[in-house]
Design a protein around this motif. Structure first.
Motif, mmCIF file in Angstrom:
data_model
loop_
_atom_site.group_PDB
_atom_site.id
_atom_site.type_symbol
_atom_site.label_atom_id
_atom_site.label_comp_id
_atom_site.label_asym_id
_atom_site.label_seq_id
_atom_site.Cartn_x
_atom_site.Cartn_y
_atom_site.Cartn_z
ATOM 1 N N VAL A 111 -7.280 -4.109 -6.126
ATOM 2 C CA VAL A 111 -6.819 -3.529 -4.858
ATOM 3 C C VAL A 111 -5.690 -4.367 -4.277
ATOM 4 O O VAL A 111 -4.664 -3.837 -3.818
ATOM 5 C CB VAL A 111 -7.991 -3.421 -3.865
ATOM 6 C CG1 VAL A 111 -7.485 -2.938 -2.494
ATOM 7 C CG2 VAL A 111 -9.058 -2.470 -4.393
ATOM 8 N N GLU A 112 -5.841 -5.679 -4.310
ATOM 9 C CA GLU A 112 -4.797 -6.576 -3.800
ATOM 10 C C GLU A 112 -3.487 -6.380 -4.547
ATOM 11 O O GLU A 112 -2.403 -6.348 -3.966
ATOM 12 C CB GLU A 112 -5.268 -8.021 -3.918
ATOM 13 C CG GLU A 112 -4.265 -9.058 -3.427
ATOM 14 C CD GLU A 112 -4.751 -10.476 -3.659
ATOM 15 O OE1 GLU A 112 -3.894 -11.391 -3.652
ATOM 16 O OE2 GLU A 112 -5.968 -10.686 -3.848
ATOM 17 N N SER A 113 -3.575 -6.236 -5.873
ATOM 18 C CA SER A 113 -2.367 -6.083 -6.684
ATOM 19 C C SER A 113 -1.681 -4.743 -6.431
ATOM 20 O O SER A 113 -0.445 -4.658 -6.357
ATOM 21 C CB SER A 113 -2.709 -6.211 -8.176
ATOM 22 O OG SER A 113 -3.214 -7.495 -8.459
ATOM 23 N N ILE A 114 -2.471 -3.678 -6.294
ATOM 24 C CA ILE A 114 -1.887 -2.353 -6.122
ATOM 25 C C ILE A 114 -1.253 -2.205 -4.740
ATOM 26 O O ILE A 114 -0.148 -1.679 -4.601
ATOM 27 C CB ILE A 114 -2.954 -1.266 -6.334
ATOM 28 C CG1 ILE A 114 -3.394 -1.225 -7.798
ATOM 29 C CG2 ILE A 114 -2.403 0.114 -5.933
ATOM 30 C CD1 ILE A 114 -4.504 -0.259 -8.087
ATOM 31 N N ARG A 115 -1.934 -2.708 -3.754
ATOM 32 C CA ARG A 115 -1.456 -2.503 -2.385
ATOM 33 C C ARG A 115 -0.512 -3.603 -1.927
ATOM 34 O O ARG A 115 0.176 -3.469 -0.922
ATOM 35 C CB ARG A 115 -2.636 -2.378 -1.418
ATOM 36 C CG ARG A 115 -3.417 -1.066 -1.634
ATOM 37 C CD ARG A 115 -4.153 -0.650 -0.394
ATOM 38 N NE ARG A 115 -4.727 0.686 -0.526
ATOM 39 C CZ ARG A 115 -4.063 1.816 -0.299
ATOM 40 N NH1 ARG A 115 -2.799 1.768 0.064
ATOM 41 N NH2 ARG A 115 -4.647 2.975 -0.428
ATOM 42 N N GLY A 116 -0.499 -4.748 -2.663
ATOM 43 C CA GLY A 116 0.459 -5.793 -2.368
ATOM 44 C C GLY A 116 0.089 -6.629 -1.143
ATOM 45 O O GLY A 116 -0.888 -6.414 -0.473
#
Length: 376
Positions: A371-376
């Motif tokens: 989630v952190e990687s996708i949403r930045g």
């Protein structure tokens, strides 16, 4: 020793055994809709399935039902036992996945139909001798992918046909390029139940010819499908979700990423065209890490269709927005666990098979990184 998740073994071992495919597909193109909203830091519980508004599923590229593409009479004459159309295709011999990528073909406007005697096609990781049935698939606009298949297998012309009649059950498979569409028809049945005095090869050819004629005559569908507004674009790379360093820290062992594309096949082509070819994380080429990742860009509609009421546990993952969701599935019958994420209208599944791991805890940590990687 850690193992590749059962879901991955089942799908990919079977696809290799049946299609004799090795590896390789061209790099797929990702979905490129509009940008996503900003992320929120606090965990958001997943909504209940009944509270989520359904997203319309893609429709086939031709306006014809399975029954209109292959007649009941022809199927009845082909076998000495009754076969009936299945509402949901159960033949995952060539579908490549029972997770997000099972829906890649349909998302591309493809066709998938199955008629069977009701027996499961798989038994103990191999063909079920009691299964009798026919499965057909069509991947539209696949001329480039067909060329790869044709070169890989040195196919002469626009068709490859195979019938393995020396073993039970008999399995026949036709792959062909019809106009610019990739057509595949598979028949599996014991020789004793092939009807009308024919052999399996003759029945397969007759059904294939009828299907192609009906397909060619079917009108084009006017419906066009696109991902919902706000779908976050994804690439075809596994490292977009979790870096090797973060994965190693969570799993507790060094890892590297490796691809799993199923080889030169219609299904592998649908994965590539959808932008979601799967991958697994391994410690070395000989020692998988027991983590298998697959995704379908814009595939929230498919997750909604896949859900089995009562089978999933909603979990809170940091960074999820109100329209996102996370669901844990750990069936006691397999000992495996999977966490399904809906993030920005994409469906990502992380499957874990490690006897030495607290599976839910590991999956939730990996999901938070995703989630952190996708949403930045």
């Amino acid at each position: 020793m850690p193992t590749v998740p059962f879901r991955a073994i089942r799908a990919l071992a079977i696809i290799l055994a049946v299609s004799a495919a090795a590896t390789g597909c061209a790099t797929p193109a990702g979905v490129s809709p509009s940008a996503s909203p900003a992320a929120e830091p606090s965990p958001t519980p997943s909504p209940s399935p009944s509270a989520v508004e359904r997203i319309a599923a893609p429709l086939p590229y031709v306006d014809a039902s399975c029954a209109e593409l292959l007649s009941t009479a022809s199927l009845a004459s082909g076998f000495a036992v009754p076969v009936a159309a299945l509402e949901v295709v159960e033949n995952i011999y060539l579908s490549g996945s029972d997770g997000p990528l099972r829906f890649a073909l349909r998302q591309l406007g493809g066709i998938e139909c199955e008629w069977s005697n009701g027996e499961p096609i798989i038994a103990n990781f191999g063909p079920n001798p009691r299964y009798v049935g026919v499965t057909l698939r069509v991947l539209p606009g696949a001329e480039d992918r067909w060329q790869y298949f044709s070169d890989y297998y040195s196919v002469e012309g626009a068709e490859q046909a195979y019938c393995g009649e020396t073993a039970e059950p008999t399995s026949c498979l036709i792959n062909a390029l019809v106009a610019d569409d990739w057509v595949e028809l598979e028949l599996q049945a014991a020789a004793s139940v092939i009807g009308d005095g024919s052999n399996a090869e003759a029945v397969t050819r007759r059904l294939y010819d009828e299907f192609v004629a009906a397909l060619s005559a079917a009108p084009a569908s006017s419906a066009e499908w696109s991902p919902p507004t706000g779908t976050i674009p994804l690439s075809s790379e596994c490292a977009q979700f979790v870096s090797p360093a973060d994965a190693a820290a969570i799993i507790g062992l060094p890892v590297y990423f490796d691809g799993m594309d199923g080889g030169a096949s219609l299904v592998a082509a649908s994965w590539a065209n959808s932008g979601g070819s799967p991958c697994f994380w391994a410690h070395s080429p000989e020692e998988p890490a027991g983590v298998f990742v697959s995704w379908l860009p814009g595939g929230e509609w498919a997750w909604m269709e896949q859900q089995r009421p009562g089978s999933y546990e909603a979990v809170a993952v940091p960074g999820l927005l109100p329209d996102d969701a996370a669901w844990l599935d750990c069936p006691a019958s397999t000992g495996d666990c999977a966490l399904d994420l809906i993030v920005g209208h994409n469906w990502i599944q992380i499957a874990l098979s490690r006897d030495d791991a607290d599976k839910p805890a590991v999956l939730e940590q990996l999901a938070a990184k995703v989630v952190e990687s996708i949403r930045g």
